[in-house]
Write an enzyme that holds these catalytic residues in place. Structure first.
Site, short mmCIF file in Angstrom:
data_model
loop_
_atom_site.label_atom_id
_atom_site.label_comp_id
_atom_site.label_asym_id
_atom_site.label_seq_id
_atom_site.Cartn_x
_atom_site.Cartn_y
_atom_site.Cartn_z
N HIS A 182 2.93 11.00 0.52
CA HIS A 182 3.87 10.46 1.51
C HIS A 182 5.33 10.62 1.11
O HIS A 182 6.17 11.00 1.92
CB HIS A 182 3.57 8.98 1.76
CG HIS A 182 2.16 8.70 2.17
ND1 HIS A 182 1.68 9.04 3.41
CD2 HIS A 182 1.12 8.11 1.51
CE1 HIS A 182 0.40 8.67 3.51
NE2 HIS A 182 0.04 8.11 2.37
N GLU A 240 0.84 8.05 -3.87
CA GLU A 240 1.72 7.70 -2.76
C GLU A 240 2.93 8.63 -2.69
O GLU A 240 3.36 9.01 -1.60
CB GLU A 240 2.17 6.24 -2.89
CG GLU A 240 1.05 5.23 -2.68
CD GLU A 240 0.41 5.35 -1.30
OE1 GLU A 240 1.15 5.35 -0.30
OE2 GLU A 240 -0.83 5.48 -1.24
N HIS A 246 0.85 -1.20 0.00
CA HIS A 246 0.00 0.00 0.00
C HIS A 246 0.88 1.24 0.00
O HIS A 246 0.69 2.14 -0.80
CB HIS A 246 -0.94 0.00 1.20
CG HIS A 246 -1.98 1.07 1.12
ND1 HIS A 246 -3.07 1.13 1.99
CD2 HIS A 246 -2.12 2.14 0.30
CE1 HIS A 246 -3.82 2.19 1.67
NE2 HIS A 246 -3.26 2.81 0.67
#
Length: 224
Positions: A117, A113, A60
């Site tokens: 992040h 992502e 993930h």
């Protein structure tokens, strides 16, 4: 030196300090998800254009976090995701697939992502390093094999959350965090497993804090 020059320099320094503070963090959560639990919900799922992923835990993300359970996000909107920088990381297609509808080539998932992040770890990992280190951790930790070695199979049966946690702790050497979701009938099922990684992205560590568990005492491990 003119007043305006001093002001500009001070403003630049202030911006750099703010950027560094926004990008500082204490550790990473390395999160893997079980595809059967994503697809077995009312929302359902869509396979990527490359086809159905393997029946295995998939990545993930690698998420910077603070020790107080908060986290930074979207730290540098100027750092644009560049798919071409990942051309040598072809295994991302099989280990980091997107199951979100509509189907795609996974790039949109990876972009999210990185934007949310990855940009918050940019002062230690550039874009290629961010994805490569995440893949390397995945290569070292075979969650499914660890669980199967303890008799915990993705066979649609219910298992105690304690037995899952203990099996992973023995197999990995560190206590995991576990998150659950609900299937189409509202039954709890194993969804995500969290491990902690130190700030360079290369070494597993004991979690300073674990995510708050949202699981019942027994959860389904659905087939995929």
């Amino acid at each position: 030196m003119s007043y305006s020059s001093v002001f500009v320099k001070l403003l630049t320094l202030q911006c750099l300090v703010i950027l560094c503070v926004s990008q500082s963090f204490d550790f990473f959560y390395f999160v893997q998800q079980w595809p059967g639990s994503i697809c077995d919900t009312k929302r359902s799922c869509c396979y990527p254009k490359a086809g159905k992923p393997a029946a295995n835990f998939s990545i993930h993300g690698l998420w910077p976090n603070y020790n107080n359970r908060s986290w930074p996000s979207f730290c540098n909107r100027e750092s644009l995701f560049d798919h071409s920088k990942l051309s040598d990381l072809s295994r991302m297609q099989t280990t980091w697939p997107s199951l979100i509808c509509p189907s795609g080539n996974n790039s949109k998932f990876w972009k999210h992502e990185w934007d949310k992040h990855g940009t918050c770890s940019e002062f230690v990992l550039d874009q290629h390093q961010y994805f490569e280190e995440t893949l390397n951790i995945k290569d070292r930790v075979d969650l499914l094999q660890i669980l199967q070695n303890e008799g915990i199979q993705p066979d649609g049966r219910n298992y105690s959350i304690g037995s899952i946690e203990e099996a992973l702790r023995r197999g990995i050497g560190f206590a995991p965090g576990i998150k659950c979701n609900k299937d189409a009938s509202g039954n709890g099922q194993l969804h995500e497993i969290y491990l902690c990684v130190e700030k360079t992205g290369s070494k597993l560590i004991e979690c300073p804090v674990l995510p708050r568990r949202n699981c019942a005492q027994h959860v389904e491990f659905p087939a995929f």
